[in-house]
Write an enzyme that holds these catalytic residues in place. Sequence first.
Site, mmCIF file in Angstrom:
data_model
loop_
_atom_site.group_PDB
_atom_site.id
_atom_site.type_symbol
_atom_site.label_atom_id
_atom_site.label_comp_id
_atom_site.label_asym_id
_atom_site.label_seq_id
_atom_site.Cartn_x
_atom_site.Cartn_y
_atom_site.Cartn_z
ATOM 1 C CB VAL A 18 -0.965 -0.001 1.214
ATOM 2 C CG1 VAL A 18 -1.881 1.216 1.164
ATOM 3 C CG2 VAL A 18 -1.799 -1.279 1.245
ATOM 4 N NE ARG A 49 10.668 -5.061 8.637
ATOM 5 C CZ ARG A 49 9.832 -6.039 8.893
ATOM 6 N NH1 ARG A 49 9.590 -6.378 10.133
ATOM 7 N NH2 ARG A 49 9.217 -6.670 7.916
ATOM 8 N NE ARG A 50 13.761 -6.722 4.519
ATOM 9 C CZ ARG A 50 12.850 -7.256 5.317
ATOM 10 N NH1 ARG A 50 13.149 -7.554 6.559
ATOM 11 N NH2 ARG A 50 11.634 -7.508 4.885
ATOM 12 C CE LYS A 106 -6.334 -4.749 7.546
ATOM 13 N NZ LYS A 106 -6.635 -5.095 6.184
ATOM 14 C CB VAL A 133 -13.503 -1.309 7.142
ATOM 15 C CG1 VAL A 133 -14.590 -2.351 6.891
ATOM 16 C CG2 VAL A 133 -13.081 -1.329 8.599
ATOM 17 N N GLY A 135 -11.113 -1.632 1.946
ATOM 18 C CA GLY A 135 -10.170 -0.970 1.040
ATOM 19 C C GLY A 135 -10.677 0.309 0.419
ATOM 20 C CB ILE A 137 -15.727 0.216 -0.482
ATOM 21 C CG1 ILE A 137 -15.423 -0.920 -1.451
ATOM 22 C CG2 ILE A 137 -17.208 0.567 -0.489
ATOM 23 C CD1 ILE A 137 -16.055 -2.251 -1.042
ATOM 24 C CG ASP A 202 -8.290 -8.464 7.414
ATOM 25 O OD1 ASP A 202 -7.471 -7.548 7.623
ATOM 26 O OD2 ASP A 202 -9.195 -8.376 6.573
ATOM 27 C CE LYS A 206 -10.410 -5.535 6.284
ATOM 28 N NZ LYS A 206 -10.121 -6.438 5.167
#
Length: 434
Positions: A18, A49-50, A106, A133, A135, A137, A202, A206
Amino acid sequence: MIEDRAPIRVALLGCGTVGTEVLRLLQDQPEEFAARTGAPVEVTGVAVRRPHKHPAVPQHLITTDAAALVDGDVDVVVELIGGIEPARSLLLRALRAGKSVVTANKALLAEHGSELYAAADASGADIYFEAAVAGAIPLLRPLRESLAGDRINRVMGIVNGTTNFILSAMDSTGAGYAETLDEAGRLGYAEADPTADVDGFDAAAKAAILASLAFHTRVTASDVHREGISQVTPGDIAAAQALGRTVKLLAICERVVDEDGTESVSARVHPAMIPRSHPLAGVGDAFNAVFVEAEAAGQLMFYGQGAGGAPTASAVLGDLVAVARNLVVAGKGPRESAHAQLPVQPMGRTPTRYHISLDVADKAGVLSQVAATFNEHDVSISVVRQQGRGDDASLVVVTHTAPDAALRSTVDKIAQLPVVREVVSVMRVEGEPS
Ligand SMILES: NC(=O)C1=CN([C@@H]2O[C@H](COP(=O)(O)OP(=O)(O)OC[C@H]3O[C@@H](n4cnc5c(N)ncnc54)[C@H](O)[C@@H]3O)[C@@H](O)[C@H]2O)C=CC1
Ligand SMILES: N[C@@H](CC=O)C(=O)O
Ligand code: NA
């Protein structure tokens, strides 16, 4: 002149599926963002992180010290790391310093939402989380704002793209579970740890967020009854198909009103058989769809891409524009609304319906023994189908609505009947008259 205004300085934490898309879209159209918010929007740093894994990110923006980036000269922190820590500490640090937050996390909101809201309230900062929640929408903003004057009674839908992708493939092509899960990972739908998807964590996070917003009540992930799809077998899919149904992982949040008028909230996530004619049955791939039932508005349906880098980035950027606009006009976004504080109803008391498929001995009296067990538990039967002979004899029972605990005890008792060789499939039924 917009260019003369001080820029809105944005810290991006995490640059994975994302985060990469958020950065790309922000950098692709700076003038558009400036025009929409009323001030230039400038990314001041990207915490990763990397560093060697991000050759496309301008090197002067990259840091591995997310805390220092948050503490620096920034107005908005966009968190796309995921998980509880260090995301929680970083966001509390930002909010306590009066810096607004946009997050897609979430898991964090469902466990520590109140703590984050309280920190935002205390400092006057904003917290927006539309991407958390369903994505892309627009769903949370309608619940928090557009429907804030209505009374919501039910929110039900498909809120996990990965499991919908898997179940849709199992239903349409008979594809295997493991290979489809790998594909969902490659397409950027699955969580870093995909057991969060397949075991329903997940979707439960949500559901907690949806129930909190819909019923003005603090609902956490542990309040949500959770079952994933790892137990769904090709046999369950075939049993659903035989009755003109399909299997979906549903999140269901309801306002429950007892006979004496006492109200409570029921929030649950589990696989369910729904009729093929139901609008949710046609929701394929990683798409999400959610029905909201409100007293004055009636039924509303929200549909679109619930997972993936670009769709999720769309929701993150919408929130970023909202936060930036608030900063430009010294306004504020919505606060936590938890005034109703309704109790959460245990799953055992929640009215549900079961579809039960049994492998039975081909003997006289099987049906009456099974029916008597339903009767003992006060569960009434809607449909019975007896098929085959000898080793192939099977019995399918669909119940009317009963408390989930009564249905569960009935199945346990039926499994012990000598005439029942195997309980082949047990699944809840939704989306049709009870
Ligand atoms: N991928 C999707 O379709 C959607 C994801 N989300 C949420 O968005 C968030 C991000 O998800 P993805 O981009 O898919 O995950 P991802 O795993 O692709 O990206 C997370 C990135 O954060 C980095 N990271 C981890 N710890 C860090 C730290 N301490 N400092 C800096 N960077 C760190 C990781 O190395 C990784 O590159 C999660 O909360 C997820 O639940 C929400 C909706 C849809
Ligand atoms: N892993 C999640 C990503 C979006 O929230 C999903 O599959 O829906
Ligand atoms: Na959304």
